[in-house]
Design an enzyme around this catalytic site. Structure first.
Site, PDB file in Angstrom:
ATOM      1  N   GLY A  18     -42.474  -0.608  -2.748  1.00 45.93           N
ATOM      2  CA  GLY A  18     -41.620   0.400  -3.372  1.00 45.93           C
ATOM      3  C   GLY A  18     -41.765   0.413  -4.884  1.00 45.93           C
ATOM      4  O   GLY A  18     -42.425  -0.448  -5.475  1.00 45.93           O
ATOM      5  N   LYS A  43     -43.670   6.819  -7.044  1.00 49.52           N
ATOM      6  CA  LYS A  43     -43.808   7.947  -6.113  1.00 49.52           C
ATOM      7  C   LYS A  43     -43.119   9.191  -6.652  1.00 49.52           C
ATOM      8  O   LYS A  43     -43.604  10.296  -6.502  1.00 49.52           O
ATOM      9  CB  LYS A  43     -43.190   7.591  -4.745  1.00 49.52           C
ATOM     10  N   GLY A  44     -41.950   8.976  -7.292  1.00 44.96           N
ATOM     11  CA  GLY A  44     -41.186  10.109  -7.835  1.00 44.96           C
ATOM     12  C   GLY A  44     -42.014  10.854  -8.867  1.00 44.96           C
ATOM     13  O   GLY A  44     -42.124  12.084  -8.836  1.00 44.96           O
ATOM     14  N   LYS A  45     -42.637  10.106  -9.769  1.00 46.80           N
ATOM     15  CA  LYS A  45     -43.447  10.739 -10.817  1.00 46.80           C
ATOM     16  C   LYS A  45     -44.586  11.549 -10.205  1.00 46.80           C
ATOM     17  O   LYS A  45     -44.829  12.691 -10.591  1.00 46.80           O
ATOM     18  CB  LYS A  45     -44.015   9.675 -11.769  1.00 46.80           C
ATOM     19  N   GLY A  97     -34.883   4.938  -5.341  1.00 45.19           N
ATOM     20  CA  GLY A  97     -34.568   5.369  -6.710  1.00 45.19           C
ATOM     21  C   GLY A  97     -35.856   5.877  -7.323  1.00 45.19           C
ATOM     22  O   GLY A  97     -36.778   5.109  -7.553  1.00 45.19           O
ATOM     23  N   THR A 127     -37.839   7.916 -10.317  1.00 42.45           N
ATOM     24  CA  THR A 127     -37.660   8.296 -11.718  1.00 42.45           C
ATOM     25  C   THR A 127     -38.658   9.385 -12.094  1.00 42.45           C
ATOM     26  O   THR A 127     -39.851   9.263 -11.803  1.00 42.45           O
ATOM     27  CB  THR A 127     -37.894   7.068 -12.622  1.00 42.45           C
ATOM     28  N   ARG A 156     -37.244  -6.840 -11.321  1.00 42.28           N
ATOM     29  CA  ARG A 156     -38.211  -6.835 -10.224  1.00 42.28           C
ATOM     30  C   ARG A 156     -39.121  -8.053 -10.352  1.00 42.28           C
ATOM     31  O   ARG A 156     -39.484  -8.437 -11.458  1.00 42.28           O
ATOM     32  CB  ARG A 156     -39.053  -5.562 -10.276  1.00 42.28           C
ATOM     33  N   SER A 187     -52.138   7.168 -13.533  1.00 39.93           N
ATOM     34  CA  SER A 187     -50.960   7.451 -14.348  1.00 39.93           C
ATOM     35  C   SER A 187     -50.897   6.427 -15.480  1.00 39.93           C
ATOM     36  O   SER A 187     -51.006   5.226 -15.244  1.00 39.93           O
ATOM     37  CB  SER A 187     -49.716   7.394 -13.467  1.00 39.93           C
TER      38      SER A 187
END
Ligand code: GDP
Ligand code: IMO
Ligand code: MG
Length: 426
Positions: free
Chosen positions: A13, A17-19, A41, A43, A303, A411
């Site tokens: 996780g 993934k959000g980006k 969550g 971001t 983390r 990225s």
């Protein structure tokens, strides 16, 4: 060109993934979440603004429609709060569709999650305490409450009565506060009426969209190593983040999925308990945590940080059928003299390239590394692969070689603009 693309987490996780979903959503008409809940969550950063999403798909900013699929477990209160959070920031939320077959998280699921963690003591999973596990247990016990039942006052009343009685027996046994039916019902029936207009048969909507040549993007939550079947059981979540779950949790046939993009960090992180062979409990780990701002989006926990693990990403390639990789947070490794990549494990004198199924054996695996020279340059503004320092290019190529998956995106920062595209997806 692809019509249906899946974005899946390849580690534990928080791979970004959000980006990546938000980036790709400029070309997708519909973005669908297919599993999990507000344990996620995600971001997203653009125009100097940062957004954190837990339930609403990351396509909310640019695609025509976003779908919370039937494979999800949805906390109605959290969803309404998230819709309000976006509305206050002038992001329209009227394009949200919620599957009538998704399951509802109610307050007793959260209390049960907390109680189970407490009872497990040293064996606790380190969950997000959002009630995810208990809600999926009810789903499979066939006593859960689906969104379609939740928005029907009479059905909700009956099912909730049964549930509260059943759960109160457990809370009573452990001297925990009991739930009062009227309190829960009166509060949640209000949420049901707010959400009702958004509820529909989302599988039908996806089918119609595909018939009209629309492009669909599926956004995974968590990662394959947290998958209930393919992850490091029992230190996993209670759903299937793996790409195969898109079919079940989105209500779309497996024959209709074109591409699966695995999002991977240039290193590894994990929140919560469980073995982590490449974990760095030293200054390099602290450095990566600091530069990568590696603190949980949902719980704020630091983390755990480690080197890139090729055994894990190869496992993900196999169980999720990856067609491309997005290597994220490459910028974080700038300034490290020597970077390491794990290519195998050493277990009881043998070299292995697969993940043992038990925690007992997995926790005994020692990483076998290759070392590569690092790079010093700040790469956060680089737009083309050829402009990356040679050592960073070699690092990326090595990941491709180890995992046997072509790298399609790199990225180099949290912002939408800090993205290098190697191959067009849509
Ligand atoms: P997700 O759960 O997979 O969507 O990932 P999270 O949002 O929980 O965590 C990823 C974190 O890394 C967030 O803070 C992102 O803003 C950030 N991020 C994403 N991609 C990059 C990147 O390429 N470089 C850096 N420095 N940060 C990134
Ligand atoms: P995103 O989508 C990282 C972890 C928890 C715990 C385990 C089980 O942001 O990548 P749960 O509450 O699901 O029962 O917890 O899974 N976990 C995540 N870790 N990112 C996530 O989501 C996670 N969702 C759950 O920390 O170890
Ligand atoms: Mg996250």
């Amino acid at each position: 060109m692809a019509k249906t693309v899946v974005v899946v987490g390849t580690q534990w996780g928080d791979e970004g993934k959000g980006k990546i979903t938000e980036y790709l959503s400029s070309k997708a008409n519909i973005v669908v979440r297919y599993q999990g809940g507000n344990n996620a969550g995600h971001t997203i950063v653009f125009n100097q603004e940062q957004y954190k999403l837990n339930l609403i798909p990351s396509g909310i900013f640019r695609s025509e429609k976003v779908i919370l699929g039937n494979g999800m477990v949805i906390n109605p209160k959290s969803l309404i709060e998230e819709m309000n959070y976006l509305s206050v920031r002038r992001i329209l939320t009227n394009s949200i569709r919620i599957s009538d077959r998704a399951h509802v998280i109610l307050p007793y699921h959260i209390a049960l999650d907390e109680l189970q963690e407490e009872l497990k003591e040293d064996l606790k999973v380190g969950t997000t305490k959002k009630g995810i596990g208990p809600a999926y247990v009810d789903k499979y016990a066939r006593t859960g409450i689906r969104i379609g039942e939740f928005i029907d006052v009479e059905l909700f009343k009956d099912k909730l009565k049964y549930q509260i009685n059943e759960k109160n027996e457990i809370f009573n046994k452990y001297n925990k506060p009991l739930f009062n039916f009227d309190d829960v019902f009166n509060e949640y029936v209000k949420y049901a009426s707010i959400l009702k207009p958004y509820v529909t048969d989302t599988s039908y909507e996806i089918d119609e969209a595909l018939a009209n040549e629309k492009k669909i993007l599926f956004e995974g939550a968590q990662g394959v190593m947290l998958d209930i079947d393919h992850g490091t059981y029992p230190y996993v979540t209670s759903s299937n983040p793996s790409a195969g779950a898109v079919s079940i949790g989105g209500g779309i046939g497996p024959t209709l999925i074109d591409e699966v993009i695995g999002v991977v960090k240039a290193y590894s992180t994990r929140v919560g308990e469980g073995a982590f062979p490449t974990e760095l409990k030293n200054e390099t780990g602290d450095y990566i945590r600091k530069i990568g701002r590696e603190y949980g989006t949902v719980t704020g926990r630091p983390r755990r940080v480690g080197w890139f693990d090729g055994v894990i990403v190869s496992h993900t390639r196999r169980v999720s059928g990856l067609t491309g990789l997005s290597i994220n947070l490459l910028d974080v490794l700038s300034g490290i003299d020597t970077v390491k990549l794990c290519v195998a494990y050493e277990l009881e004198g043998q070299e292995i390239k697969h993940i043992p199924s038990t925690t007992k054996l997995f926790s005994r695996c020692r990483p076998v590394y290759i070392e590569m020279p690092g790079w010093d340059e700040d790469i956060s503004d680089v737009k083309h692969f050829n402009d990356l320092p040679k050592n960073a290019q070699n690092f990326v190529k090595k990941i491709e070689e180890i995992t046997k998956v072509p790298v399609v995106i790199i990225s180099v920062g949290p912002d939408r603009e800090q993205t290098i595209i190697l191959k067009d997806i849509y």
